[in-house]
Design a protein around this motif. Structure first.
Motif, PDB file in Angstrom:
ATOM      1  N   UNK A   1       0.842  -1.201   0.000  1.00  0.00           N
ATOM      2  CA  UNK A   1       0.000   0.000   0.000  1.00  0.00           C
ATOM      3  C   UNK A   1       0.879   1.254   0.000  1.00  0.00           C
ATOM      4  N   UNK A   2       0.346   2.311  -0.583  1.00  0.00           N
ATOM      5  CA  UNK A   2       0.909   3.644  -0.428  1.00  0.00           C
ATOM      6  C   UNK A   2      -0.166   4.569   0.134  1.00  0.00           C
ATOM      7  N   UNK A   3       0.194   5.221   1.259  1.00  0.00           N
ATOM      8  CA  UNK A   3      -0.653   6.219   1.892  1.00  0.00           C
ATOM      9  C   UNK A   3       0.088   7.550   1.907  1.00  0.00           C
ATOM     10  N   UNK A   4      -0.689   8.646   1.966  1.00  0.00           N
ATOM     11  CA  UNK A   4      -0.092   9.916   2.329  1.00  0.00           C
ATOM     12  C   UNK A   4      -0.713  10.389   3.631  1.00  0.00           C
ATOM     13  N   UNK A   5       0.128  11.026   4.448  1.00  0.00           N
ATOM     14  CA  UNK A   5      -0.284  11.482   5.771  1.00  0.00           C
ATOM     15  C   UNK A   5      -0.177  12.990   5.844  1.00  0.00           C
ATOM     16  N   UNK A   6      -1.272  13.649   6.130  1.00  0.00           N
ATOM     17  CA  UNK A   6      -1.312  15.100   6.238  1.00  0.00           C
ATOM     18  C   UNK A   6      -1.972  15.490   7.552  1.00  0.00           C
ATOM     19  N   UNK A   7      -1.484  16.531   8.209  1.00  0.00           N
ATOM     20  CA  UNK A   7      -2.054  16.950   9.496  1.00  0.00           C
ATOM     21  C   UNK A   7      -3.552  17.204   9.390  1.00  0.00           C
ATOM     22  N   UNK A   8      -4.280  16.652  10.339  1.00  0.00           N
ATOM     23  CA  UNK A   8      -5.724  16.856  10.370  1.00  0.00           C
ATOM     24  C   UNK A   8      -6.515  15.982   9.428  1.00  0.00           C
ATOM     25  N   UNK A   9      -5.822  15.258   8.547  1.00  0.00           N
ATOM     26  CA  UNK A   9      -6.505  14.405   7.568  1.00  0.00           C
ATOM     27  C   UNK A   9      -6.220  12.929   7.791  1.00  0.00           C
ATOM     28  N   UNK A  10      -5.303  12.603   8.678  1.00  0.00           N
ATOM     29  CA  UNK A  10      -4.958  11.204   8.898  1.00  0.00           C
ATOM     30  C   UNK A  10      -4.221  10.631   7.709  1.00  0.00           C
ATOM     31  N   UNK A  11      -4.418   9.353   7.475  1.00  0.00           N
ATOM     32  CA  UNK A  11      -3.804   8.678   6.333  1.00  0.00           C
ATOM     33  C   UNK A  11      -4.858   8.457   5.260  1.00  0.00           C
ATOM     34  N   UNK A  12      -4.471   8.713   4.031  1.00  0.00           N
ATOM     35  CA  UNK A  12      -5.362   8.476   2.897  1.00  0.00           C
ATOM     36  C   UNK A  12      -4.676   7.549   1.907  1.00  0.00           C
ATOM     37  N   UNK A  13      -5.427   6.555   1.443  1.00  0.00           N
ATOM     38  CA  UNK A  13      -4.876   5.534   0.565  1.00  0.00           C
ATOM     39  C   UNK A  13      -4.757   6.053  -0.859  1.00  0.00           C
ATOM     40  N   UNK A  14      -3.547   5.924  -1.425  1.00  0.00           N
ATOM     41  CA  UNK A  14      -3.309   6.381  -2.788  1.00  0.00           C
ATOM     42  C   UNK A  14      -3.531   5.226  -3.773  1.00  0.00           C
ATOM     43  N   UNK A  15      -2.771   4.151  -3.570  1.00  0.00           N
ATOM     44  CA  UNK A  15      -2.868   2.958  -4.400  1.00  0.00           C
ATOM     45  C   UNK A  15      -2.549   1.745  -3.528  1.00  0.00           C
ATOM     46  N   UNK A  16      -3.012   0.595  -3.966  1.00  0.00           N
ATOM     47  CA  UNK A  16      -2.542  -0.630  -3.345  1.00  0.00           C
ATOM     48  C   UNK A  16      -2.406  -1.726  -4.384  1.00  0.00           C
TER      49      UNK A  16
ATOM     50  N   UNK B   1       3.896  13.621   3.805  1.00  0.00           N
ATOM     51  CA  UNK B   1       4.581  12.417   4.278  1.00  0.00           C
ATOM     52  C   UNK B   1       3.944  11.231   3.577  1.00  0.00           C
ATOM     53  N   UNK B   2       4.793  10.395   2.977  1.00  0.00           N
ATOM     54  CA  UNK B   2       4.301   9.220   2.264  1.00  0.00           C
ATOM     55  C   UNK B   2       4.706   7.960   3.028  1.00  0.00           C
ATOM     56  N   UNK B   3       3.717   7.118   3.273  1.00  0.00           N
ATOM     57  CA  UNK B   3       3.938   5.893   4.040  1.00  0.00           C
ATOM     58  C   UNK B   3       3.618   4.681   3.189  1.00  0.00           C
ATOM     59  N   UNK B   4       4.551   3.736   3.183  1.00  0.00           N
ATOM     60  CA  UNK B   4       4.347   2.456   2.519  1.00  0.00           C
ATOM     61  C   UNK B   4       3.980   1.428   3.580  1.00  0.00           C
ATOM     62  N   UNK B   5       3.150   0.460   3.225  1.00  0.00           N
ATOM     63  CA  UNK B   5       2.784  -0.605   4.150  1.00  0.00           C
ATOM     64  C   UNK B   5       2.629  -1.912   3.388  1.00  0.00           C
ATOM     65  N   UNK B   6       2.722  -3.013   4.118  1.00  0.00           N
ATOM     66  CA  UNK B   6       2.518  -4.322   3.502  1.00  0.00           C
ATOM     67  C   UNK B   6       1.791  -5.234   4.485  1.00  0.00           C
ATOM     68  N   UNK B   7       1.178  -6.297   3.947  1.00  0.00           N
ATOM     69  CA  UNK B   7       0.468  -7.247   4.797  1.00  0.00           C
ATOM     70  C   UNK B   7       0.221  -8.545   4.032  1.00  0.00           C
ATOM     71  N   UNK B   8      -0.123  -9.592   4.784  1.00  0.00           N
ATOM     72  CA  UNK B   8      -0.629 -10.803   4.165  1.00  0.00           C
ATOM     73  C   UNK B   8      -2.080 -10.577   3.727  1.00  0.00           C
TER      74      UNK B   8
END
Lengths: 111, 113
Positions: free
Chosen positions: B33-48, B88-95
């Motif tokens: 996953x790719x999320x972006x994190x902005x103050x007051x908006x939390x994390x929003x999913x860009x693509x997965x 701020x861009x956050x990457x994540x992974x999971x099963x």
């Protein structure tokens, strides 16, 4: 649609105080609910989760109960420490782990 | 321990540049996953992505694209960076298990000037 609303921050407490961070959600069906924590300079990490109504998730002294009747998943801890200072995110899953996050609550604990 | 590594901690780019953000995970996770994190908006999913060469749009895909040529690597591409992509861009992974937790990288703070 699916959404998560968290209590506005920032929250500042003294060490050993009782903590509650409110979280309510709107969702179709029965989502799983999560709390993630982000320590300074780090990515998010899972704090606890609950997958069905009345489940209680717990970890590191934190607890949250999945309340379907009030659509809530409030985070609590009986006695906070300075090391608990972080940003806390409530989230719900709407399948395939596509999490919907709340806006985050910054918590600062003073010694 | 699961490790999700993002290639840059801080990045400064100019408007109009093509920007690549790289993410690698070492736990053989199917989902990334790719999320972006902005103050007051939390994390929003860009693509997965749920498999190699597979991708799906998240909630805010406009201005972004992704690439997943290998299972362990998921790249976010800003075709022509704009100032409103400073974040701020956050990457994540999971099963793929429904309740499998997401594991996040430490984030890339991108500034577009």
């Amino acid at each position: 649609g699916n959404s998560v609303t968290q209590m506005e921050g920032p929250v500042t407490l003294s060490e050993e105080a009782f903590l509650t961070i409110n979280c309510t959600y709107t969702a179709t069906g029965y989502p799983s609910l999560f709390w993630y924590v982000q320590y300074p300079g780090e990515g998010l990490q899972l704090l606890l989760k609950a997958t069905k109504a009345d489940d209680k998730g717990s970890n590191k002294g934190f607890e949250a109960t999945y309340r379907k009747e009030t659509t809530s998943f409030h985070l609590e801890k009986g006695s906070v420490q300075v090391s608990d200072s972080a940003v806390y995110f409530c989230a719900l899953s709407k399948g395939a782990q596509k999490l919907v996050f709340g806006q985050g609550t910054r918590l600062t604990i003073n010694p | 321990d699961v490790k999700v590594t993002q290639s840059s901690r801080y990045l400064v780019k100019r408007t109009g540049e093509k920007v690549f953000l790289e993410c690698v995970q070492d736990m053989d996770h199917e989902n990334m996953f790719w999320y972006r994190q902005d103050p007051g908006l939390g994390l929003r999913l860009i693509y997965f992505s749920y498999d190699v060469k597979m991708k799906e749009k998240g909630d805010i895909p406009e201005g972004y694209s992704v690439s997943r040529e290998k299972k362990e690597r998921f790249s976010l591409i800003l075709e022509s960076a704009s100032t409103n992509q400073t974040s701020m861009y956050l990457c994540a992974s999971s099963f793929t298990d429904y309740n499998s937790p997401l594991h996040f990288g430490n984030g890339t703070r991108l500034t577009v000037t």
